[in-house]
Design an enzyme around this catalytic site. Sequence first.
Site, short mmCIF file in Angstrom:
data_model
loop_
_atom_site.label_atom_id
_atom_site.label_comp_id
_atom_site.label_asym_id
_atom_site.label_seq_id
_atom_site.Cartn_x
_atom_site.Cartn_y
_atom_site.Cartn_z
N ASN A 27 16.97 6.87 15.27
CA ASN A 27 16.30 6.78 13.97
C ASN A 27 17.04 5.72 13.15
O ASN A 27 18.26 5.63 13.22
CB ASN A 27 16.36 8.10 13.21
CG ASN A 27 15.52 9.18 13.86
OD1 ASN A 27 14.71 8.90 14.74
ND2 ASN A 27 15.73 10.42 13.44
N GLY A 28 16.30 4.97 12.34
CA GLY A 28 16.94 3.96 11.51
C GLY A 28 16.43 2.57 11.87
O GLY A 28 15.45 2.40 12.60
N HIS A 69 -8.78 0.40 -22.53
CA HIS A 69 -8.07 -0.86 -22.37
C HIS A 69 -8.24 -1.43 -20.96
O HIS A 69 -7.30 -1.97 -20.37
CB HIS A 69 -6.60 -0.67 -22.70
CG HIS A 69 -6.36 -0.27 -24.12
ND1 HIS A 69 -6.32 -1.17 -25.17
CD2 HIS A 69 -6.21 0.96 -24.69
CE1 HIS A 69 -6.13 -0.53 -26.30
NE2 HIS A 69 -6.06 0.77 -26.05
N GLU A 107 -2.83 10.62 -0.36
CA GLU A 107 -2.00 10.93 0.80
C GLU A 107 -2.74 11.69 1.89
O GLU A 107 -2.59 11.38 3.07
CB GLU A 107 -0.78 11.77 0.37
CG GLU A 107 0.32 10.99 -0.32
CD GLU A 107 1.47 11.89 -0.70
OE1 GLU A 107 2.62 11.50 -0.46
OE2 GLU A 107 1.23 12.99 -1.24
#
Length: 617
Positions: A100-101, A512, A496
């Site tokens: 992982n990483g 606006h 999500e």
Amino acid sequence: MCGIVGYIGKNDAVPVLLDGLRRLEYRGYDSAGVATLADGRISVRKKVGRIANLAALLAESPVSGHVGISHTRWATHGGVTDDNAHPHSDQSGRLFICHNGVIENYGTLRDQLISEGHEFKGQTDTEVLAHLIGKHYDALTGEPGSARLVTALRAALTHVVGTYGIILMHADAPEVIIGARRGSPLMLGVGKGENFFASDVSAIVAHTQQAVYLKDFDIAVLGADDFEITSLLGGASGYEVSKVEFSAEDVSLGEYPHYMLKEIYEQPETIRDAMRGRLSREDATAKLGGLGMTAAELRNIDRIILTGCGTAAHAAMCGEYIIEALAHVPVEVEFASEFRYRQLPLPKNTLVFCISQSGETADTLAALREAQRKGLRTLGICNNVASTIARESDGGAYMHAGPEIGVAATKSFTSQVTILTLIALLLGRIRHLSTTEGLRIIDELEALPGKIARILEQSEHIRRIAEKYAGSQAMMFLGRQFNYPIALEGALKMKEISYIHASGHPSAELKHGIIALITPELPTVVIAPHDSVFEKNVSNIEEVRARKGPIIAIGTEGHEEALRRFADDIITIPACPDYLSPILTAIPLQLLAYHTAVKLGCDVDKPRNLAKSVTVE
């Protein structure tokens, strides 16, 4: 992001590894693989897709062994292919690793290895790391085995720039698996006659309640009956065996069809747990000993920075409103991903809170370290007492929310806002709040779980509303003051898990520019509790109605009449003070997103392209 599980012991490794991967599937699910060692040979099975695909492959083509490593991937380098799935081997095919990483200099390392004759099967940085370790192993003289493998790993990691949580095995060292960590979580589980590696303790909680959370630069050598932890920097590394605070039952679905729904329904209890032992009626204040700061030190704080990512950033925005309202302390919210890249003025009396459910979020951890580099006191708000943020911060508050498996954060969000409210009460009482006001706030906080339970009773009503609008291509969420962050959070939840484009805006900004989006096909969710800006929100609802936009209103019980004139659908919350309304208004929006996603047939707990814990930048 990805999930890692390793096993060494007396049992067949594959069932343990598959069970662990299933428990970690929320962390990564593009592909998965296992490698097991038996009779001096490592066998590998890898497959694109969910864990079920890997399980089917293993049923057709079994592997055996009492030692194994496994991985479920969330792609960073290289496409989603069988070749890019982990575990990866070195040039010899006798060493395999899961990682992982991100190895940031993998391109340079790959080019160097290719020039030396190495051949690669995929495009991942992990395969490069495997070849690099194997190269150093093969270059060493002396007896093959675990000592040689550790030496090779140390040598290889000195050339690596980036983050890693890795486990590896070698056919020459069948008695061990080895792990190393820098910037990506890795822990080991201590069993009886068996030991485990995992990127998250939930993977192994069915097998052991004893865990060691590795620190950056730790290297762990794991046998069936023992383990040794040393530092990449040299010498032994201190560690603590911790008792896991939850059980396998806590990470099971129980009677619920999805983890997200289970975790939504857990919120009366998780809110209660976030406050447990932290409210003092005697002093009419909150007690947060974990902050490690005296009343005098807290009074000297001139400015607070709250930082986090995603849902945690929205909790921080709620905290900004609440702390400023109750404590009159200036608060700023900074996205953790931007914090260390800004030239942010940081006067010495600034206090920084880093908010992260996992306590491992890469950007939030980087923000914490940057604040400490500038000499500021940093406090963590996270759900894992053994996480990196919890360990590296100067103090903080533990959420006590239990494991959150669903990728879309629900109970962690309301727990974070609850803790920020406790902080606001504490700061307010040492400044200007009277005892009477403090007791009134405590009464309102203690009433929250019961009020949340009443909102949850409307789930079927909310389901019908969700099904009515599930065919929409887009949705708009509006809120004001304390509930502007809830508009952002409600939109995020909808995006999500249902994949409907949704946007959150301050209600007052309607005229606006964003009013141009209003059409009969665009539902607008207006968060309009009976608060100080209720009439203003009603005016905004009228403006949407005048343009034939469908309206879902979140209002307060007993004050529906003003909303009913214009809203197509109304969801109510119990009455509460303005500063607590975000905790209540978030609940129906979580349910709205959930029921919409279910109606659309989406994978609620594992939405596409997302992972639970973002441990790479």
